[in-house]
Scaffold this motif. Structure first.
Motif, PDB file in Angstrom:
ATOM      1  N   ASN A 239      -4.977  -5.707   3.556  1.00 39.71           N
ATOM      2  CA  ASN A 239      -4.322  -4.690   2.734  1.00 39.71           C
ATOM      3  C   ASN A 239      -4.887  -4.665   1.317  1.00 39.71           C
ATOM      4  OD1 ASN A 239      -1.973  -2.957   3.749  1.00 39.71           O
ATOM      5  ND2 ASN A 239      -1.664  -4.893   4.812  1.00 39.71           N
ATOM      6  N   GLN A 320      -4.847   2.110   3.945  1.00 41.90           N
ATOM      7  CA  GLN A 320      -3.945   1.645   5.000  1.00 41.90           C
ATOM      8  C   GLN A 320      -4.681   0.831   6.051  1.00 41.90           C
ATOM      9  OE1 GLN A 320      -1.818   5.137   6.297  1.00 41.90           O
ATOM     10  NE2 GLN A 320       0.103   4.212   5.617  1.00 41.90           N
ATOM     11  N   VAL A 332       1.109   0.591  11.599  1.00 41.34           N
ATOM     12  CA  VAL A 332       0.619   0.227  10.282  1.00 41.34           C
ATOM     13  C   VAL A 332       0.859  -1.262  10.084  1.00 41.34           C
ATOM     14  CG1 VAL A 332       1.001   0.519   7.811  1.00 41.34           C
ATOM     15  CG2 VAL A 332       1.074   2.490   9.324  1.00 41.34           C
ATOM     16  N   ASN A 334       1.435  -3.560   7.193  1.00 41.97           N
ATOM     17  CA  ASN A 334       1.732  -3.393   5.779  1.00 41.97           C
ATOM     18  C   ASN A 334       1.718  -4.711   5.030  1.00 41.97           C
ATOM     19  OD1 ASN A 334       2.554  -1.706   3.615  1.00 41.97           O
ATOM     20  ND2 ASN A 334       3.750  -0.521   5.087  1.00 41.97           N
TER      21      ASN A 334
ATOM     22  N   ARG B 336      12.690   0.465  -0.804  1.00 42.15           N
ATOM     23  CA  ARG B 336      11.526  -0.179  -0.188  1.00 42.15           C
ATOM     24  C   ARG B 336      11.904  -1.618   0.145  1.00 42.15           C
ATOM     25  NH1 ARG B 336       8.415  -0.782  -4.329  1.00 42.15           N
ATOM     26  NH2 ARG B 336       9.803   0.284  -5.760  1.00 42.15           N
ATOM     27  N   TYR B 356       9.049   1.561   7.841  1.00 36.54           N
ATOM     28  CA  TYR B 356       8.244   1.351   6.639  1.00 36.54           C
ATOM     29  C   TYR B 356       7.026   0.490   6.963  1.00 36.54           C
ATOM     30  CZ  TYR B 356       7.051   0.539   1.782  1.00 36.54           C
ATOM     31  OH  TYR B 356       6.389   0.501   0.582  1.00 36.54           O
ATOM     32  N   HIS B 357       7.253  -0.583   7.708  1.00 42.49           N
ATOM     33  CA  HIS B 357       6.164  -1.529   7.945  1.00 42.49           C
ATOM     34  C   HIS B 357       5.149  -1.029   8.952  1.00 42.49           C
ATOM     35  CE1 HIS B 357       7.337  -4.742   5.427  1.00 42.49           C
ATOM     36  NE2 HIS B 357       8.521  -4.876   5.988  1.00 42.49           N
TER      37      HIS B 357
END
Lengths: 345, 367
Positions: A239, A320, A332, A334, B336, B356-357
């Protein structure tokens, strides 16, 4: 781990405030302990600092080690403190040469433990080919520390063929991971309070300088970026790269090596191996044209049998990281907000 | 992992997806009740692989998400004002209370410890006889047996400095509350597999009959979830409603008798407030009167102001399936994971955090 040198005769069997006073006890600890074990031409001068020549482009890095527990399968805080800084320099394309060593000791630390840590430091220095050239020891009152904290700062010369820089990354570059994920973090977790499972998993703490220098010798500026996925794991490093390079990163779960026992432990603990810490692993972003050759060399390395091309840099989805799951779905990957917390059920 | 890998097989997943696509004709909203199922759906990227006329609605089955603010405030109060060793499952500690979270309390010096098992908390109590130890006993029927066992164990070992702060919630009343909502859009449920492993299947027959709604008790691996969805879709397309069990390798009709007897010994069914949803009658467990020595709410005088949730948090609507997490105006902006407005943004089982993740870039991904 067995003590490789017998513990010297000291007046106390635990560290006390006197050992950090700068007086006789400090001298005794340093002379009988640190200097006798780690001694070399520069350290033996016992000067306030080390004086030496280095030529060429220089890299420098510092890190502080506060791991708990101090001792774990595959290492302890001592070798971690050496390997960690050696590896940070390796990620700059540099051969670590000299290290500083700073201790913050908590009153009550057992001398046998301190000695075992020193022995590991010595062994790790020998394996990595680095020397401790200056250092510092402080002692804090009981309750003001956690047995021992170690800081190491390293300096070394950058490999002449290295050109490691975020600006070199481009769409199409391949992402290589040097070995299986999550060993160190799971080893530490399995020692912490509350975990009642036994594993044979050991930390992957090891120096990466030799393999990195070998790759740079052969592939030079085809290696665009090197990072070691320590705290925060692979997901965090990828990331950071995606964000800094303003490019997308696509990885495939099936190509990311995780050993069976580590994977099982992660499942049981409710942790995602992508976010678990590693200590002897690196990610290389390399030119696509050289990727297969780099992988072939890496696989010859003692710890590189499971090395793998795990994905590539893309112009799509900038900033991303997207992973194709084993069953073909996409998600995703994150950044975590904080420490990875185990799920309830 | 051999046993699990069969339930993650890309070939079986592919075959099931084809069969689902072949079977589905209408537009169906299917609610997966359990947060573990939500987590698996998004983590494996399954949501994007289903045909567009099957919409998954993410139910209230994340224990972290439905634990009321009031209970978090009580836990924080115990940790900060009563000097107890407050032990908790991991993902509870970051959930915002009306003041601070347990994580913030820890940073301020409170003794908050993350454990995997309440029995470990009993051990800590034995090792620290001069301290009070409280385990924050949250969760659905799945964690109730272990929490009950910790009390039984403490009593057996004569550990007097141990108690639990309980916030247990029950699945069937929550499903009924969702069905009773006039805006309810749910056509079928995937039942929570692990809850049924404890409690068995019998509680769900009345729900099926009352609401004429298919319920398929389902596991957590990709193959489990797709098989559960397929079974639900078949029922819907045939106009049927019945209780089915996809998760036969774990769930027995009668449940786990030992686990149920531990629950029965320690807990009784009570009314319970659900964060974002409100009070649901007879929807939780409280500690029975004869074990009140182990009930932290009885043992300590917990003096806290009236608790309040952030009024702009739409977690209730999300858990009832009225909106998707990314349709909330606060999603990814004011709310968030680092600064959650509500609990579903905290736990990885929470629908908001899961979106979100794992799910932000749905539109960006191309094969």
């Amino acid at each position: 781990m067995l003590l490789s040198c017998p513990i010297p005769k000291l007046d106390f069997d635990t560290i006390n405030l006197g050992h950090g006073s700068g007086g006789t006890l400090t001298s005794q600890l340093l002379d009988a302990g640190v200097f006798s074990l780690l001694g070399n031409e520069l350290l033996d001068k016992k000067h306030d600092g080390a004086i030496f020549n280095l030529t060429g482009k220089i890299a420098m890095s510092t890190d502080t080690y506060v791991v708990s527990p101090l001792f774990f399968e595959g290492g302890n805080i001592g070798d971690l403190a050496i390997n960690g800084t050696v590896n940070d320099l390796a990620m700059c394309g540099a051969a670590a040469k000299y290290l500083t060593l700073g201790f913050v000791l908590e009153e009550g630390l057992k001398m046998t433990e301190f000695w075992e840590i020193l022995n590991s430091i010595k062994a790790a220095c020998d394996v990595a080919g680095v020397s401790i050239v200056t250092g510092d020891t402080k002692v804090v009152e009981k309750g003001k520390g956690d047995k021992i904290f170690i800081n190491t700062t390293g300096i070394g010369t950058v490999h002449p063929k290295a050109n490691i820089d975020m600006v070199n990354i481009k769409s199409g570059d391949k992402i290589i991971l040097s070995g299986p994920l999550a060993r160190h973090g799971i080893t530490i977790m399995s020692h912490r309070q509350g975990l009642q499972f036994e594993t044979t998993i050991s930390s992957d703490s090891r120096p990466l300088n030799q393999i990195v220098l070998k790759l740079l010798d052969q592939f030079g500026d085809n290696i665009h970026l090197l990072r070691d996925p320590t705290r925060g794991g692979l997901a965090t490093v990828l990331n950071e790269i995606a964000a800094d390079a303003k490019l997308g990163i696509a990885i495939a779960q099936k190509d990311i090596p995780v050993e069976e026992d580590v994977y099982g432990a992660c499942e049981m603990l409710g942790l995602d191996p992508l976010y678990v810490a590693n200590e002897g692993l690196f990610v290389a972003i390399v030119d696509a044209s050289a990727a297969d050759d780099i992988l072939a060399v890496l696989k010859q390395w003692n710890y590189g049998q499971m090395a793998s091309i795990i994905g590539e840099v893309k112009a799509d989805h900038p900033r991303q990281v997207i992973m194709k799951s084993n069953i073909g779905g996409h998600r995703v990957v994150n950044m975590l907000a904080g420490e990875q917390l185990p799920r309830i059920c | 992992m051999k046993y699990v890998s069969e339930f993650r097989s890309p070939e079986i997943v592919d075959a099931l997806l084809k069969e689902i696509k072949h079977t589905v004709k209408g537009n169906w909203n299917i609610m997966e009740v359990c947060g573990g199922q939500t987590h698996s759906l998004v983590k494996n990227g399954l949501l994007n692989m289903l045909p567009p006329n099957i919409q998954m609605i993410h139910g209230p089955g994340c224990p972290v998400c439905v634990t009321p603010v009031n209970l978090i405030d009580k836990a924080v109060n115990l940790a900060t004002e009563h000097n107890v060793i407050l032990c908790s499952y991991g993902d509870m500690i970051r959930v915002p209370g009306s003041g601070i979270s347990l994580l913030e309390a820890k940073a301020k010096g409170a003794d908050v410890r993350i454990l995997y098992s309440p029995l470990e908390a009993v051990k800590i109590a034995k090792e620290n006889p001069d301290r009070q130890v409280v385990f924050f006993a949250v969760g659905f029927e799945t964690t109730a047996p272990a929490n009950a066992l910790s009390v039984i164990h403490a009593q057996h070992e004569d550990v007097k400095n141990y108690s639990i702060l309980t916030s247990h919630v029950l699945v069937p009343p929550a499903m009924e509350a969702i069905m009773a909502d006039t805006d309810c859009r749910v056509d079928a449920f995937l039942g929570a597999g692990h809850v049924c492993a404890i409690m068995g299947m019998s509680e769900y027959y009345p729900v099926v009959e009352k609401y004429k709604m298919p319920i398929v008790i389902t596991g957590f691996e990709p193959v489990d979830l797709l098989e559960g969805i397929l079974m639900a879709v078949k029922q819907l397309e045939n106009g049927e409603y019945k209780l089915e069990n996809q998760y036969t390798r774990v769930v027995e009709t009668g449940g786990n008798k030992n686990a149920m007897s531990a629950i029965e010994q320690i807990f009784e069914v009570t009314n319970r407030e659900w964060r974002g949803i409100g009070e649901i009658p007879l929807s939780g467990y409280g500690v029975k009167e004869q074990y009140s020595a182990y009930d932290a709410t009885k043992k300590f005088k917990i003096d806290i102001a009236e608790s309040h949730e952030d009024p702009t948090c739409l977690s209730g609507d999300i858990m009832k399936g009225k909106i998707k997490p990314n349709q909330c105006p606060n999603f990814g902006t004011r709310c968030r994971p680092a600064q959650p407005l509500g609990a579903p943004m905290v736990s990885s089982e929470g629908a908001c955090a899961a979106y979100y993740h794992f799910n932000l870039a749905t539109e960006l991904v191309e094969e």
